[in-house]
Design an enzyme around this catalytic site. Structure first.
Site, PDB file in Angstrom:
ATOM      1  N   HIS A 173       0.601  -1.177  -0.001  1.00  0.00           N
ATOM      2  CA  HIS A 173      -0.023   0.004   0.018  1.00  0.00           C
ATOM      3  C   HIS A 173       0.835   1.218   0.113  1.00  0.00           C
ATOM      4  CE1 HIS A 173      -3.870  -1.722   0.354  1.00  0.00           C
ATOM      5  NE2 HIS A 173      -3.615  -2.662   1.089  1.00  0.00           N
ATOM      6  N   GLU A 203      -8.822   4.721  -6.135  1.00  0.00           N
ATOM      7  CA  GLU A 203      -8.080   5.077  -7.155  1.00  0.00           C
ATOM      8  C   GLU A 203      -8.962   6.007  -8.241  1.00  0.00           C
ATOM      9  OE1 GLU A 203      -9.254   0.734  -8.032  1.00  0.00           O
ATOM     10  OE2 GLU A 203      -9.118   2.190  -6.257  1.00  0.00           O
TER      11      GLU A 203
END
Length: 292
Positions: A173, A203
């Site tokens: 991450h 995203e």
């Protein structure tokens, strides 16, 4: 303005004090000036307060000089010396308190600014967050509705990072966060000043392109596409590049915000189904604009 409100009432007080025979009665002038300074503590900076204090003290000293020259029988320098010394001590105290209050005001403004940024900014990318994005979109739609009909439109692009889950799963991450930050910077730098980009979630990003036809908007989002594809991210292995897919549409007058976003999202889904790293343009005139 505040300084003027403090100084102007003192002018008639100085004139009246010249004719006062009791030196102690002239403390009324000092009390009036002090009350004005206390009011100014909450509005003026330290430098402004120091200048006001010097002006008031200087005015009182000039009053004493005038009394010495023209009416010496009205002045007792023993009493006046004590009053002047005491008043200067009061001015020093007020100046200190002003500095303290000014620092508190400055700190409060900074904290308020940080809180405002927390409300409207995404903490990871520092782009406007979804709430700010929806407010801007509402504002742009209202502005568009008020304008005289013209060729330009209000266009919206829904943008998604391709294979982002794979980046998170394989590289972690931290790398995913870095990718999002770099893409956010690239999007911001590649847009016109009138355009707007915000993080919609995960995203996904939304780009608002006001006063643009679909053809102009397509050229703009193509620049975004190319800028992201050219982005070098050292954290990615073997020179790996990231790409984005986009769904572009324009606002149809009278429809709800959710309908416009849904049409852009459906276009984005089609872009991903078409192999990613591409742009699908949907003109609402070619479809039912009010289809839910």
């Amino acid at each position: 303005m505040t300084a003027g409100q403090i100084l102007v009432p003192l002018l008639p007080s100085i004139f009246v004090m010249f004719f006062v025979t009791d030196p102690q009665a002239r403390t009324a002038f000092l009390l009036t000036a002090t009350s004005g300074l206390v009011f100014g503590m909450f509005a003026l900076a330290r430098s402004g307060m120091l200048i006001l204090s010097m002006l008031i003290a200087g005015a009182y000293l000039l009053l004493l000089v005038a009394l010495t020259l023209f009416a010496p029988q009205r002045i007792n320098w023993q009493v006046e010396s004590v009053m002047v010394f005491s008043y200067f001590a009061v001015l020093v105290t007020i100046s200190y308190l002003t500095s303290f209050i000014a620092a508190m005001r400055r700190k409060l403004r900074e904290q308020n600014h940080r809180l405002e940024q927390l409300v409207i900014r995404d903490p990871l990318t520092e782009l406007p967050n979804r709430r700010c994005l929806m407010e801007r979109l509402t504002s742009e739609m209202s502005r568009f509705e008020r304008r005289t009909p013209e060729p330009s439109s209000l266009c919206i692009s829904m943008l998604d990072v391709d294979h982002f889950k794979r980046i998170n799963d394989t590289l972690g991450h931290d790398v995913g966060d870095t990718v999002l930050r770099r893409i956010s910077e690239t999007l911001s730098n590649a847009l016109r000043k009138s355009d707007f980009v915000g993080r919609f979630g995960g995203e996904e990003f939304v780009v608002i392109l006001p006063e643009s036809s679909l053809e102009q908007a397509e050229q703009s989002v193509m620049r975004l596409q190319e800028a992201v594809a050219a982005l070098e991210i050292p954290e990615l292995p073997n020179g790996q590049r990231v790409t984005v897919s986009q769904g572009l549409t324009r606002y149809y007058p009278g429809e709800r915000i959710e309908q416009t976003l849904k049409r852009a999202d459906e276009a984005l889904y089609r872009a991903k189904a078409a192999g990613r790293n591409c742009i699908i343009v949907v003109d609402p005139d070619d479809e039912d604009p009010f289809l839910n």
